[in-house]
Design a protein around this motif. Structure first.
Motif, mmCIF file in Angstrom:
data_model
loop_
_atom_site.group_PDB
_atom_site.id
_atom_site.type_symbol
_atom_site.label_atom_id
_atom_site.label_comp_id
_atom_site.label_asym_id
_atom_site.label_seq_id
_atom_site.Cartn_x
_atom_site.Cartn_y
_atom_site.Cartn_z
ATOM 1 N N ALA A 10 0.812 -1.218 0.000
ATOM 2 C CA ALA A 10 0.000 0.000 0.000
ATOM 3 C C ALA A 10 0.846 1.268 0.000
ATOM 4 C CB ALA A 10 -0.925 0.008 1.216
ATOM 5 N N ASP A 11 2.178 1.105 -0.134
ATOM 6 C CA ASP A 11 3.094 2.246 -0.103
ATOM 7 C C ASP A 11 2.928 3.040 1.179
ATOM 8 O OD1 ASP A 11 5.115 3.891 -1.011
ATOM 9 O OD2 ASP A 11 3.760 5.235 -2.101
ATOM 10 N N GLY A 12 2.879 2.309 2.289
ATOM 11 C CA GLY A 12 2.785 2.948 3.590
ATOM 12 C C GLY A 12 1.500 2.593 4.306
ATOM 13 N N PRO A 13 1.326 3.076 5.530
ATOM 14 C CA PRO A 13 0.112 2.759 6.289
ATOM 15 C C PRO A 13 -1.118 3.384 5.660
ATOM 16 C CG PRO A 13 1.410 4.418 7.429
ATOM 17 C CD PRO A 13 2.263 3.940 6.295
ATOM 18 N N THR A 252 -14.510 1.703 -10.823
ATOM 19 C CA THR A 252 -13.364 0.935 -10.345
ATOM 20 C C THR A 252 -12.271 1.888 -9.892
ATOM 21 O OG1 THR A 252 -13.862 -0.777 -11.992
ATOM 22 C CG2 THR A 252 -11.715 -0.876 -10.929
ATOM 23 N N GLY A 253 -11.616 1.564 -8.793
ATOM 24 C CA GLY A 253 -10.517 2.387 -8.317
ATOM 25 C C GLY A 253 -9.766 1.697 -7.202
ATOM 26 N N LYS A 254 -8.730 2.335 -6.737
ATOM 27 C CA LYS A 254 -7.914 1.798 -5.650
ATOM 28 C C LYS A 254 -8.289 2.469 -4.333
ATOM 29 C CE LYS A 254 -4.724 -1.027 -7.510
ATOM 30 N NZ LYS A 254 -4.403 -2.389 -6.999
ATOM 31 N N VAL A 255 -8.467 1.651 -3.318
ATOM 32 C CA VAL A 255 -8.626 2.143 -1.950
ATOM 33 C C VAL A 255 -7.515 1.489 -1.147
ATOM 34 C CG1 VAL A 255 -10.109 2.296 0.064
ATOM 35 C CG2 VAL A 255 -11.113 2.402 -2.229
ATOM 36 N N GLY A 256 -6.548 2.300 -0.709
ATOM 37 C CA GLY A 256 -5.330 1.705 -0.212
ATOM 38 C C GLY A 256 -4.707 0.926 -1.364
ATOM 39 N N ALA A 257 -4.366 -0.331 -1.089
ATOM 40 C CA ALA A 257 -3.814 -1.186 -2.149
ATOM 41 C C ALA A 257 -4.887 -2.006 -2.850
ATOM 42 C CB ALA A 257 -2.770 -2.116 -1.548
ATOM 43 N N ALA A 258 -6.126 -1.867 -2.421
ATOM 44 C CA ALA A 258 -7.195 -2.760 -2.878
ATOM 45 C C ALA A 258 -7.915 -2.251 -4.120
ATOM 46 C CB ALA A 258 -8.214 -2.968 -1.761
ATOM 47 N N THR A 259 -7.987 -3.084 -5.141
ATOM 48 C CA THR A 259 -8.872 -2.795 -6.260
ATOM 49 C C THR A 259 -10.311 -2.883 -5.751
ATOM 50 O OG1 THR A 259 -7.307 -3.700 -7.854
ATOM 51 C CG2 THR A 259 -9.602 -3.511 -8.561
ATOM 52 N N SER A 260 -11.054 -1.812 -5.933
ATOM 53 C CA SER A 260 -12.391 -1.707 -5.341
ATOM 54 C C SER A 260 -13.403 -1.288 -6.396
ATOM 55 C CB SER A 260 -12.380 -0.711 -4.177
ATOM 56 O OG SER A 260 -11.451 -1.126 -3.180
ATOM 57 N N TYR A 261 -14.680 -1.573 -6.118
ATOM 58 C CA TYR A 261 -15.747 -1.312 -7.074
ATOM 59 C C TYR A 261 -16.933 -0.683 -6.355
ATOM 60 C CZ TYR A 261 -12.999 -4.800 -9.601
ATOM 61 O OH TYR A 261 -11.972 -5.498 -10.190
ATOM 62 N N LEU A 262 -17.572 0.254 -7.031
ATOM 63 C CA LEU A 262 -18.756 0.913 -6.486
ATOM 64 C C LEU A 262 -19.875 0.805 -7.514
ATOM 65 C CD1 LEU A 262 -19.940 2.639 -4.154
ATOM 66 C CD2 LEU A 262 -19.186 4.665 -5.438
ATOM 67 N N PHE A 263 -21.005 0.231 -7.105
ATOM 68 C CA PHE A 263 -22.138 -0.015 -7.994
ATOM 69 C C PHE A 263 -23.393 0.670 -7.467
ATOM 70 C CE2 PHE A 263 -19.437 -3.830 -8.219
ATOM 71 C CZ PHE A 263 -19.213 -3.930 -9.585
ATOM 72 N N GLU A 264 -24.288 1.002 -8.390
ATOM 73 C CA GLU A 264 -25.633 1.435 -8.026
ATOM 74 C C GLU A 264 -26.473 0.176 -7.806
ATOM 75 O OE1 GLU A 264 -26.059 4.615 -7.488
ATOM 76 O OE2 GLU A 264 -24.052 5.031 -8.294
ATOM 77 N N ALA A 265 -27.147 0.086 -6.676
ATOM 78 C CA ALA A 265 -27.888 -1.131 -6.339
ATOM 79 C C ALA A 265 -28.940 -1.473 -7.384
ATOM 80 C CB ALA A 265 -28.532 -0.985 -4.963
ATOM 81 N N VAL A 266 -29.665 -0.484 -7.881
ATOM 82 C CA VAL A 266 -30.719 -0.751 -8.852
ATOM 83 C C VAL A 266 -30.146 -1.335 -10.135
ATOM 84 C CG1 VAL A 266 -30.714 1.595 -9.846
ATOM 85 C CG2 VAL A 266 -32.798 0.198 -9.929
ATOM 86 N N GLU A 267 -28.940 -0.906 -10.526
ATOM 87 C CA GLU A 267 -28.315 -1.439 -11.728
ATOM 88 C C GLU A 267 -27.848 -2.876 -11.520
ATOM 89 O OE1 GLU A 267 -26.653 2.697 -13.757
ATOM 90 O OE2 GLU A 267 -25.245 1.365 -12.729
ATOM 91 N N VAL A 268 -27.348 -3.167 -10.342
ATOM 92 C CA VAL A 268 -26.921 -4.540 -10.031
ATOM 93 C C VAL A 268 -28.090 -5.503 -10.151
ATOM 94 C CG1 VAL A 268 -26.099 -6.081 -8.201
ATOM 95 C CG2 VAL A 268 -24.997 -3.850 -8.555
ATOM 96 N N VAL A 269 -29.204 -5.146 -9.526
ATOM 97 C CA VAL A 269 -30.359 -6.040 -9.522
ATOM 98 C C VAL A 269 -30.956 -6.165 -10.930
ATOM 99 C CG1 VAL A 269 -32.687 -6.404 -8.620
ATOM 100 C CG2 VAL A 269 -30.853 -5.647 -7.100
ATOM 101 N N GLY A 270 -31.099 -5.041 -11.627
ATOM 102 C CA GLY A 270 -31.640 -5.100 -12.982
ATOM 103 C C GLY A 270 -30.792 -5.947 -13.899
ATOM 104 N N PHE A 271 -29.479 -5.754 -13.846
ATOM 105 C CA PHE A 271 -28.579 -6.538 -14.686
ATOM 106 C C PHE A 271 -28.623 -8.006 -14.285
ATOM 107 C CE2 PHE A 271 -24.637 -8.371 -16.146
ATOM 108 C CZ PHE A 271 -24.402 -7.755 -17.371
ATOM 109 N N GLY A 272 -28.612 -8.269 -12.963
ATOM 110 C CA GLY A 272 -28.609 -9.643 -12.492
ATOM 111 C C GLY A 272 -29.850 -10.418 -12.886
ATOM 112 N N VAL A 273 -31.017 -9.797 -12.744
ATOM 113 C CA VAL A 273 -32.266 -10.466 -13.128
ATOM 114 C C VAL A 273 -32.268 -10.779 -14.622
ATOM 115 C CG1 VAL A 273 -34.763 -10.155 -13.388
ATOM 116 C CG2 VAL A 273 -33.643 -9.527 -11.236
ATOM 117 N N THR A 274 -31.883 -9.811 -15.432
ATOM 118 C CA THR A 274 -31.850 -10.017 -16.881
ATOM 119 C C THR A 274 -30.851 -11.098 -17.258
ATOM 120 O OG1 THR A 274 -32.512 -7.733 -17.303
ATOM 121 C CG2 THR A 274 -31.427 -8.901 -19.102
#
Length: 284
Positions: A10-13, A252-274
Motif C-alpha cells: 500500500a506504499d505505507g500505512p 473501479t478504483g484503488k482504496v489503499g492497495a485494494a482494487t475496489s468497485y462501487l455499484f448502483e444497487a438498482v443497476e446490479v439487480v436489474g442486470f442480475g435479473v436479466t
C-alpha cells in the motif's frame, strides 16, 4: 506482528484520512446509503483495523448517510441437524440459544467488518436469524425493519429496501463473488429450476424462545443450476459481475492497495435479473 509486506503493497500505512480520500475519489459521497463488503488484507496495513475502515466510510457518507453489511448468524444450528440421531436433535431443540440481534455474532465467514459494525453504538440489526443484516446511520431503522421471515432476500428485505432507497454497493478489496445483492436478483428472477431451502432455527417471540421454520432461495449452493452457462469451477456471481463491469456498469478504483468497485444497487439487480433470465430460459 510483521506488517512489512502490507505496508509495501500500500506504499505505507492506510490511515483513516487516506481511506476517506480514496473512497471519495472512487465516487462515494455524503448521504449515500451503501452496503459494503471488505477484504482487509487486500487494502494493506490499515492503522487501527476494522474500526478505522468504518470510521472512514462514516466520514464520507456523513450524518445523512448509512452503512450496511450482511451478517448472518455464526452459531446458528446447522441446516441438517434434523438428520441427526433423535437424542442429538432433542438436545439442540431443548437448549440451543435463540437468535439475539444484539448478542449473536455475525458469521465469521463474512469477515471482520460486519461484526465490528453491528457492535457499534446506534447500529441496528435485522430480526432474521439466518439472513440478518446490520446498518448504521440515518436510514438504518427503515432498512432493518420487519425483515421477512420467509424469502428474506426477496421483496421487503433489507436488500429490496437498499434498492428502493437508491443505495449503492461497495466491494472494498472484496472478491467479485461476494456481491450479496445478487441474491436479491436471484429471488426476483423468473427462470426454471429455482432452488429453495427449508430449515428451522430458534428465535424469540414475545420474550419466549421458539423454533420457527423458514423458507428461502438456496443462497449457499445457488438458487439456480448455473453449470450450463458458467465455466466449470467459476463462481456464477463472479461471472455476472465481470459481465456487468464489461457493460460499463460500476466504478473501479484503488482504496489503499485494494482494487475496489462501487455499484448502483438498482443497476446490479436489474442486470442480475436479466442475466439470469436470458441465460437460464426466462419465465418457466
Amino acid at each position: 506482528m510483521d506488517d512489512s509486506a502490507s505496508l509495501r503493497r500500500a506504499d505505507g500505512p492506510v490511515t483513516r484520512g487516506r481511506l476517506a480520500e480514496d473512497l471519495t475519489t472512487l465516487g462515494l459521497t455524503g448521504g449515500d446509503v451503501v452496503m459494503f463488503h471488505t477484504r482487509m488484507s487486500a487494502i494493506g496495513y490499515v492503522a487501527g483495523g476494522p474500526q478505522t475502515v468504518i470510521d472512514a466510510l462514516d466520514d464520507v457518507v456523513g450524518d445523512r448517510g448509512t452503512l450496511m453489511v450482511t451478517c448472518g448468524w455464526n452459531d446458528a444450528p446447522p441446516y441438517g441437524f434434523t438428520d441427526w440421531p433423535q437424542a442429538w436433535q432433542d438436545a439442540v431443540r431443548a437448549e440451543h440459544p435463540a437468535y439475539d440481534p444484539e448478542l449473536s455474532e455475525a458469521d465469521h465467514d463474512v469477515g471482520r467488518l460486519p461484526e465490528a459494525l453491528r457492535r457499534r453504538p446506534g447500529a441496528v440489526r435485522s430480526r432474521h436469524p439466518d439472513a440478518s443484516f446490520a446498518a448504521l446511520g440515518a436510514a438504518a431503522p427503515a432498512l432493518m425493519a420487519d425483515h421477512p421471515w420467509d424469502h428474506p432476500h426477496g421483496p421487503g428485505s433489507p436488500l429490496a429496501k437498499l434498492v428502493a432507497l437508491g443505495g449503492r454497493v461497495l466491494l472494498l478489496g472484496a472478491p467479485l463473488d461476494t456481491l450479496t445483492l445478487l441474491h436479491h436478483a436471484e429471488a426476483l428472477a423468473e427462470a426454471p429450476g429455482k432452488r429453495f431451502v427449508d430449515y428451522e432455527q430458534p428465535i424469540r417471540v414475545d420474550g419466549r424462545r421458539t423454533w420457527r421454520r423458514f423458507r428461502d432461495i438456496d443462497s449457499e449452493h445457488g438458487a439456480f443450476d448455473y453449470s450450463s452457462v458458467v465455466s466449470r469451477g467459476k463462481d456464477p456471481f463472479k461471472a455476472v459481475v465481470e459481465d456487468m463491469l464489461a457493460a460499463g456498469i460500476g466504478r473501479t478504483g484503488k482504496v489503499g492497495a485494494a482494487t475496489s468497485y462501487l455499484f448502483e444497487a438498482v443497476e446490479v439487480v436489474g442486470f442480475g435479473v436479466t442475466w439470469i433470465e436470458e441465460r437460464l430460459g426466462g419465465t418457466p
